[in-house]
Enzyme design. Structure first.
Site, PDB file in Angstrom:
ATOM      1  N   HIS A 102     -43.009 -40.859  17.720  1.00  0.00           N
ATOM      2  CA  HIS A 102     -43.000 -39.408  17.699  1.00  0.00           C
ATOM      3  C   HIS A 102     -41.792 -38.821  18.539  1.00  0.00           C
ATOM      4  O   HIS A 102     -42.137 -37.453  18.861  1.00  0.00           O
ATOM      5  CB  HIS A 102     -44.121 -38.690  17.937  1.00  0.00           C
ATOM      6  CG  HIS A 102     -45.362 -39.613  17.234  1.00  0.00           C
ATOM      7  ND1 HIS A 102     -45.829 -40.743  17.835  1.00  0.00           N
ATOM      8  CD2 HIS A 102     -45.814 -39.480  16.068  1.00  0.00           C
ATOM      9  CE1 HIS A 102     -46.920 -41.054  17.140  1.00  0.00           C
ATOM     10  NE2 HIS A 102     -46.838 -40.485  15.746  1.00  0.00           N
TER      11      HIS A 102
HETATM   12  S1  FES Z   1     -44.270 -40.657  20.982  1.00  0.00           S
HETATM   13 FE1  FES Z   1     -46.184 -41.180  19.914  1.00  0.00          FE
HETATM   14  S2  FES Z   1     -46.403 -43.166  20.508  1.00  0.00           S
HETATM   15 FE2  FES Z   1     -44.499 -42.770  21.333  1.00  0.00          FE
END
Ligand code: FES
Length: 176
Positions: A141
Protein backbone atom coordinates in the site's frame (compact mmCIF):
# COMPACT_ATOMS: atom_id res chain seq x y z
CA UNK A 1 -1.57 -53.38 -13.27
CA UNK A 2 2.08 -52.93 -12.49
CA UNK A 3 2.20 -49.69 -14.49
CA UNK A 4 -0.86 -48.22 -12.77
CA UNK A 5 0.53 -49.17 -9.40
CA UNK A 6 3.90 -47.44 -9.96
CA UNK A 7 2.18 -44.28 -11.25
CA UNK A 8 0.06 -44.12 -8.10
CA UNK A 9 2.99 -44.77 -5.80
CA UNK A 10 6.16 -42.98 -6.85
CA UNK A 11 9.26 -45.10 -6.48
CA UNK A 12 12.25 -44.19 -4.37
CA UNK A 13 13.99 -43.07 -7.57
CA UNK A 14 11.09 -40.70 -8.33
CA UNK A 15 11.46 -39.29 -4.85
CA UNK A 16 15.16 -38.69 -5.34
CA UNK A 17 14.44 -36.72 -8.50
CA UNK A 18 11.85 -34.64 -6.68
CA UNK A 19 14.17 -34.06 -3.74
CA UNK A 20 17.03 -33.03 -6.02
CA UNK A 21 14.78 -30.55 -7.83
CA UNK A 22 13.62 -29.04 -4.56
CA UNK A 23 17.19 -28.67 -3.31
CA UNK A 24 18.19 -26.94 -6.55
CA UNK A 25 15.28 -24.50 -6.21
CA UNK A 26 16.22 -23.64 -2.63
CA UNK A 27 19.87 -23.23 -3.64
CA UNK A 28 18.87 -20.82 -6.41
CA UNK A 29 16.81 -18.68 -4.05
CA UNK A 30 19.54 -18.61 -1.43
CA UNK A 31 22.05 -17.41 -4.02
CA UNK A 32 20.08 -14.17 -4.36
CA UNK A 33 21.40 -13.05 -0.99
CA UNK A 34 25.02 -12.57 -0.06
CA UNK A 35 26.45 -15.61 1.63
CA UNK A 36 26.42 -15.12 5.37
CA UNK A 37 28.43 -17.49 7.50
CA UNK A 38 26.68 -18.31 10.74
CA UNK A 39 27.48 -20.66 13.58
CA UNK A 40 23.98 -21.19 14.83
CA UNK A 41 21.88 -23.77 16.65
CA UNK A 42 19.90 -26.19 14.50
CA UNK A 43 16.75 -25.07 12.70
CA UNK A 44 14.27 -26.35 15.27
CA UNK A 45 16.09 -24.61 18.12
CA UNK A 46 16.17 -21.34 16.17
CA UNK A 47 12.48 -21.67 15.33
CA UNK A 48 11.80 -22.07 19.06
CA UNK A 49 13.37 -18.68 19.66
CA UNK A 50 17.09 -19.23 20.20
CA UNK A 51 19.38 -16.26 19.53
CA UNK A 52 21.25 -16.26 16.22
CA UNK A 53 24.65 -14.84 15.40
CA UNK A 54 25.27 -13.03 12.15
CA UNK A 55 28.71 -12.33 10.72
CA UNK A 56 28.61 -8.85 9.19
CA UNK A 57 32.06 -8.90 7.61
CA UNK A 58 30.83 -9.92 4.10
CA UNK A 59 28.26 -7.10 3.98
CA UNK A 60 29.67 -4.18 1.98
CA UNK A 61 28.77 -0.56 2.66
CA UNK A 62 25.48 0.26 0.96
CA UNK A 63 24.39 -3.38 1.01
CA UNK A 64 21.49 -5.00 2.88
CA UNK A 65 21.03 -8.59 3.89
CA UNK A 66 18.02 -10.45 5.22
CA UNK A 67 18.18 -13.18 7.85
CA UNK A 68 15.43 -14.94 9.77
CA UNK A 69 14.94 -14.93 13.53
CA UNK A 70 11.90 -16.49 15.17
CA UNK A 71 10.44 -16.90 11.69
CA UNK A 72 10.63 -13.16 11.06
CA UNK A 73 12.67 -11.47 8.33
CA UNK A 74 15.35 -9.21 9.77
CA UNK A 75 16.97 -6.62 7.56
CA UNK A 76 20.54 -5.65 8.34
CA UNK A 77 21.72 -2.57 6.45
CA UNK A 78 25.31 -1.43 6.21
CA UNK A 79 24.49 2.23 5.81
CA UNK A 80 26.53 4.75 3.89
CA UNK A 81 27.57 8.05 5.47
CA UNK A 82 24.97 9.74 3.27
CA UNK A 83 22.21 7.48 4.65
CA UNK A 84 23.30 8.17 8.23
CA UNK A 85 23.50 11.92 7.63
CA UNK A 86 20.03 11.92 6.03
CA UNK A 87 18.56 9.99 8.94
CA UNK A 88 20.07 12.42 11.47
CA UNK A 89 19.15 15.61 9.62
CA UNK A 90 15.42 14.98 10.01
CA UNK A 91 13.29 17.08 12.34
CA UNK A 92 12.27 14.25 14.68
CA UNK A 93 9.17 16.09 15.90
CA UNK A 94 7.79 16.02 12.36
CA UNK A 95 7.85 12.23 12.14
CA UNK A 96 4.66 10.16 12.43
CA UNK A 97 6.43 7.95 15.01
CA UNK A 98 9.08 10.28 16.47
CA UNK A 99 12.33 8.54 17.27
CA UNK A 100 15.92 9.65 16.82
CA UNK A 101 18.26 7.65 14.62
CA UNK A 102 20.61 7.43 17.60
CA UNK A 103 17.94 5.55 19.55
CA UNK A 104 17.58 2.97 16.78
CA UNK A 105 21.21 1.94 16.33
CA UNK A 106 24.07 0.98 18.62
CA UNK A 107 26.51 3.70 19.66
CA UNK A 108 29.85 3.17 17.93
CA UNK A 109 28.19 1.05 15.23
CA UNK A 110 26.01 3.72 13.62
CA UNK A 111 26.57 2.29 10.18
CA UNK A 112 24.49 -0.79 11.03
CA UNK A 113 20.70 -0.69 11.04
CA UNK A 114 18.90 -3.84 12.19
CA UNK A 115 15.11 -3.93 11.84
CA UNK A 116 12.30 -6.43 11.64
CA UNK A 117 11.27 -6.42 7.98
CA UNK A 118 7.51 -6.53 8.50
CA UNK A 119 5.47 -3.49 7.48
CA UNK A 120 3.63 -2.04 10.47
CA UNK A 121 0.54 -1.46 8.34
CA UNK A 122 -0.71 -4.94 7.44
CA UNK A 123 2.42 -7.05 7.59
CA UNK A 124 3.87 -7.15 4.08
CA UNK A 125 7.62 -7.36 3.66
CA UNK A 126 9.07 -4.02 2.52
CA UNK A 127 11.76 -3.84 -0.15
CA UNK A 128 15.15 -2.49 0.91
CA UNK A 129 16.78 0.40 -0.94
CA UNK A 130 13.53 1.51 -2.48
CA UNK A 131 11.30 4.54 -2.08
CA UNK A 132 11.90 8.25 -1.60
CA UNK A 133 13.88 8.05 1.65
CA UNK A 134 16.77 5.71 0.78
CA UNK A 135 15.29 3.13 3.11
CA UNK A 136 12.45 0.67 2.58
CA UNK A 137 9.33 0.67 0.43
CA UNK A 138 6.29 -1.49 1.08
CA UNK A 139 4.74 -2.51 -2.25
CA UNK A 140 1.37 -3.48 -0.73
CA UNK A 141 0.00 0.00 0.00
CA UNK A 142 2.96 2.30 -0.54
CA UNK A 143 4.38 2.93 2.92
CA UNK A 144 7.86 4.43 2.82
CA UNK A 145 10.47 4.07 5.55
CA UNK A 146 13.71 6.03 5.75
CA UNK A 147 17.30 4.85 6.18
CA UNK A 148 16.60 4.50 9.90
CA UNK A 149 13.52 2.33 9.26
CA UNK A 150 11.19 5.10 10.42
CA UNK A 151 7.82 5.54 8.76
CA UNK A 152 7.82 8.68 6.63
CA UNK A 153 4.92 8.32 4.24
CA UNK A 154 1.92 6.05 3.65
CA UNK A 155 -0.58 4.20 5.85
CA UNK A 156 1.83 2.40 8.20
CA UNK A 157 1.40 3.81 11.73
CA UNK A 158 4.80 3.00 13.23
CA UNK A 159 8.51 2.57 12.54
CA UNK A 160 9.94 -0.83 11.64
CA UNK A 161 10.73 -2.38 15.03
CA UNK A 162 14.32 -2.92 16.13
CA UNK A 163 14.75 -6.46 17.46
CA UNK A 164 16.82 -7.13 20.58
CA UNK A 165 20.45 -7.54 19.49
CA UNK A 166 23.98 -6.81 20.58
CA UNK A 167 27.44 -6.69 19.07
CA UNK A 168 29.52 -9.64 20.26
CA UNK A 169 32.50 -8.34 18.26
CA UNK A 170 33.08 -5.51 15.81
CA UNK A 171 31.82 -7.65 12.95
CA UNK A 172 29.32 -9.98 14.58
CA UNK A 173 25.93 -9.47 16.17
CA UNK A 174 23.70 -11.72 18.19
CA UNK A 175 19.99 -11.27 17.59
CA UNK A 176 17.67 -12.41 20.35
S1 FES B 1 1.68 -0.43 3.35
FE1 FES B 1 0.10 -1.85 3.80
S2 FES B 1 1.19 -3.62 4.42
FE2 FES B 1 2.75 -2.18 4.00
Amino acid sequence: MTTASSADHPTRRDFLFVATGAAAAVGGAAALWPFISQMNPDASTIAAGAPIEVDLSPVAEGQDIKVFWRGKPIYISHRTKKQIDEARAVNVASLPDPQTDEARVKSGHEQWLVVIGICTHLGCIPIAHEGNYDGFFCPCHGSQYDSSGRIRQGPAPANLPVPPYQFVSDTKIQIG
